[in-house]
Write a protein that holds these residues in place. Structure first.
Motif, PDB file in Angstrom:
ATOM      1  N   ARG A 277     -10.379   1.833  -8.095  1.00  0.00           N
ATOM      2  CA  ARG A 277      -9.095   2.102  -7.467  1.00  0.00           C
ATOM      3  C   ARG A 277      -9.248   2.709  -6.067  1.00  0.00           C
ATOM      4  NH1 ARG A 277      -4.732   4.053 -10.149  1.00  0.00           N
ATOM      5  NH2 ARG A 277      -3.857   4.124  -8.032  1.00  0.00           N
ATOM      6  N   LEU A 279     -10.367   2.968  -2.275  1.00  0.00           N
ATOM      7  CA  LEU A 279     -10.651   2.101  -1.128  1.00  0.00           C
ATOM      8  C   LEU A 279     -11.605   2.851  -0.206  1.00  0.00           C
ATOM      9  CD1 LEU A 279      -9.904  -0.620   0.195  1.00  0.00           C
ATOM     10  CD2 LEU A 279      -8.106   0.586   1.447  1.00  0.00           C
ATOM     11  N   ARG A 296     -14.178  -2.032  -1.941  1.00  0.00           N
ATOM     12  CA  ARG A 296     -13.821  -1.355  -3.178  1.00  0.00           C
ATOM     13  C   ARG A 296     -14.786  -0.194  -3.418  1.00  0.00           C
ATOM     14  NH1 ARG A 296     -13.493  -5.126  -8.437  1.00  0.00           N
ATOM     15  NH2 ARG A 296     -15.492  -4.132  -8.945  1.00  0.00           N
ATOM     16  N   VAL A 350     -10.892  -6.987  -1.396  1.00  0.00           N
ATOM     17  CA  VAL A 350      -9.836  -5.978  -1.259  1.00  0.00           C
ATOM     18  C   VAL A 350      -8.450  -6.615  -1.365  1.00  0.00           C
ATOM     19  CG1 VAL A 350      -8.817  -4.309   0.343  1.00  0.00           C
ATOM     20  CG2 VAL A 350     -11.295  -4.395   0.040  1.00  0.00           C
ATOM     21  N   THR A 354      -4.036  -4.105  -5.103  1.00  0.00           N
ATOM     22  CA  THR A 354      -3.233  -3.215  -4.264  1.00  0.00           C
ATOM     23  C   THR A 354      -3.120  -1.861  -4.955  1.00  0.00           C
ATOM     24  OG1 THR A 354      -1.191  -3.023  -2.984  1.00  0.00           O
ATOM     25  CG2 THR A 354      -1.000  -3.881  -5.247  1.00  0.00           C
ATOM     26  N   TRP A 356      -3.960   1.175  -3.703  1.00  0.00           N
ATOM     27  CA  TRP A 356      -5.250   1.804  -3.484  1.00  0.00           C
ATOM     28  C   TRP A 356      -5.117   3.316  -3.270  1.00  0.00           C
ATOM     29  CZ3 TRP A 356      -9.442  -1.090  -4.261  1.00  0.00           C
ATOM     30  CH2 TRP A 356      -9.351  -2.477  -4.093  1.00  0.00           C
ATOM     31  N   ALA A 358      -7.060   6.147  -0.876  1.00  0.00           N
ATOM     32  CA  ALA A 358      -7.946   6.179   0.284  1.00  0.00           C
ATOM     33  C   ALA A 358      -7.916   7.551   0.923  1.00  0.00           C
ATOM     34  CB  ALA A 358      -7.527   5.117   1.301  1.00  0.00           C
TER      35      ALA A 358
END
Length: 579
Positions: A277, A279, A296, A350, A354, A356, A358
């Motif tokens: 999950r 990024l 990922r 990637v 969706t 994600w 980060a």
């Protein structure tokens, strides 16, 4: 050849300096001795093996139409300055000055020298194509030479160079060298794979490495289980098996505190999510340009692919200072949302997901529910990650394996990289000046010996393929102090084998049988013949295939005929035929 008159300083114990099996066995078998770091003297047994590899290389190069030359090892700096490699090559290039203060280097390779030779001699398309090669000592000042002949500073190498007038001719030259390399390593008896490879510091547009498969290899390669596809990890293509698009994230982004959590695993554990999950945002300085790469969380960026994508000469991770300047946050909290860098690229994978998590470009903070299409000013998608054993073949879709390999050869399609920078041109049919199209082809001759040992050994010692073994046959005479008849018979058999064109080492030493057996296994001759008192009485000699361990008895009467048949069987166990 009599063992008693040969120089074979064997060792009983593994030398402390040796790290890999080939290094240990080459030292123990009295084949090499260390002079200084990364530099070795080849003793008689070792030199015989190296010369046999060189002989096979010469024969196949000549058969493919290449012509042998010998160029100086010492090279003037001005040639390297013409191509820009004097500064770019790095500290592996050993530079020095002569008594007049002129700059020189010891040649690690000869692209500049051979291009200088040809530009002064070849002026017309009628003189092309041309393919030259040499077998010569090279020197690369490795920062950490190790593993004996596997990664030394001084080594024996075959390097060859083709010159063609057009792309079709260059492709044909490349194909001939590729097939010649296949023939070389097949004749030696090695298990190998040609793999697609990056061109590295040599440059060019296309290349293949020839990898000897061995569990102790330094390199990992991607190999298809069904088709012929193979590539090194730098070059291996990744095919996304998931859909090419995904639905948009329905939730708005939200910042969450992640105090002191930098690594993907730390963040995932803290937030209670799968690392997939996350990024991952990695920052690079590529020829002075700031670039972010998104993959990922459980993946690794393939920097070679990134460098190829952007066409840069220097690709390096951003420094801590650069990260703080570009993100306004400490290292570990970079993210793509609102990131002010020159370019942002994401791996193809990637776009198949969706929502994600980060970095938020803030200290101790991450952001959740990131949607790439909605929240990130993306430059584009590309294949930018390392392949894994969970991926599939990019050619046929079959599973991929990641075995270890040892690079022993490399072929490059150079194009006009050197001919343009050094003005190596010819006049075509219309009198128009054009740069020659070049290829470059190398084989680590001394490294092949080490690679053969890494692939073929057991707890007792080396198992040399018959094609490059220092001696084909190890003949052991189990003689005592008064065994004159046995000794005479052993010498007779030795002479019979030599007259047959078989290279044989007769162990005539006054040593115990156990010592002779151990040394024979250590030195790895593919065929062992043992003559003892009982065998002499019964009219037989024991024959052992070193590779398989299989033993059989050959009659002393009519020995030559029986040996010839057995010899063919031994060669066949290596996938070879007696020459």
């Amino acid at each position: 050849m009599l063992f008693s008159g040969y120089y074979v300083p064997t060792l009983k114990e593994d030398p402390a300096e040796a790290e890999v099996i080939s290094h240990k066995l080459l030292l123990r078998a009295g084949m090499i001795r260390k002079l200084t770091s990364g530099m070795y003297t080849y003793l008689p047994l070792g030199l015989r093996a190296v010369n046999k590899v060189a002989k096979i290389v010469r024969e196949e190069m000549d058969r493919a139409g290449a012509l042998e030359v010998l160029m100086p090892m010492v090279q003037p700096a001005d040639l390297w300055q013409e191509t820009g490699r004097w500064e770019f090559y790095g500290k592996e290039l050993l530079r020095f000055k002569d008594r007049h203060g002129r700059d020189y280097c010891l040649g690690p390779t000869h692209e500049e020298v051979v291009t200088d030779l040809i530009r002064g001699e070849v002026r017309s398309y009628k003189q092309l194509p041309l393919n030259l090669y040499q077998i010569q000592t090279k020197f690369r000042d490795e920062i950490r030479p190790r593993f004996g002949l596997m990664r030394g500073r001084e080594f024996v190498m075959k390097d060859g160079y083709s010159f063609d007038a057009n792309e079709d001719g260059a492709n044909q030259s490349y194909a001939r060298m590729y097939e010649a390399y296949v023939a070389i390593f097949s004749r030696i008896g090695l298990e190998f794979r040609p793999v697609e490879a990056d061109t590295g510091s040599i440059g060019g547009s296309y290349s293949h490495e020839f990898m000897v498969l061995a569990d102790t290899g330094e390199d990992t390669i991607a190999v298809c289980t069904q088709c012929d596809y193979a590539a090194n990890l730098e070059k291996a293509e990744v095919t996304c098996v998931a859909g090419d698009a995904c639905s948009a994230c329905s939730q708005d982004m939200v910042e969450v505190a992640t105090p002191g959590k930098h690594a993907v695993d730390e963040v995932a554990a803290f937030l209670g999510v799968d690392p997939q999950r996350i990024l991952k945002t990695l920052l690079y300085d590529i020829d002075g340009e700031s670039v972010a790469v998104l993959v990922r969380g459980d993946r690794e960026v393939n920097e070679c692919k990134l460098k190829t994508l952007l066409g840069g000469d220097v690709c390096q991770m951003a420094s801590a200072k650069q990260v703080e300047e570009w993100t306004q946050a400490p290292v570990g909290f970079a993210g793509p949302v609102g990131l002010k860098v020159d370019k942002i690229y994401a791996d193809f994978e990637v776009r198949t997901a969706t929502d994600w998590i980060a970095g938020a470009n803030k200290k101790d903070t991450h952001v959740m529910h990131v949607d790439i299409a909605r929240d990130v000013k993306l430059t584009g998608y590309a294949d930018l990650r390392q392949i894994t054993d969970q991926d599939v073949c990019p050619r046929c879709g079959a599973p991929i394996t990641l075995p270890k390999g040892i690079e022993v050869g490399h072929v490059f399609k150079l194009g006009t990289k050197y001919s343009e920078s050094m003005n190596a041109c010819y006049l075509d049919e219309n009198g128009k000046e054009k740069p020659m199209i070049m290829g470059c082809y190398g084989i680590g001759v001394s490294r092949v010996v080490a690679a053969a040992i890494e692939q073929n050994h057991d707890e007792h010692g080396m198992m040399f393929p018959p094609s490059i073994a220092p001696f084909e046959v190890s003949l052991l005479a189990l003689t005592g102090a008064k065994d004159d008849d046995l000794r005479a018979k052993a010498v007779e058999l030795h002479d019979v084998l030599e007259n047959m064109g078989v290279e044989v080492l007769l162990d005539d030493r006054k040593e115990r049988p156990g010592i002779k057996f151990k040394d024979a296994d250590l030195m790895g001759a593919p065929m062992q013949l043992v003559l003892g008192k009982k065998g002499l009485t019964n009219g037989i000699i024991e024959a052992k295939n070193r590779k398989t361990g299989e033993k059989m008895e050959l009659p002393l009467e009519g020995f030559q005929q029986g040996f010839e048949a057995w010899r063919k069987e031994v060669y066949a166990s290596w996938g070879l035929e007696v020459a």
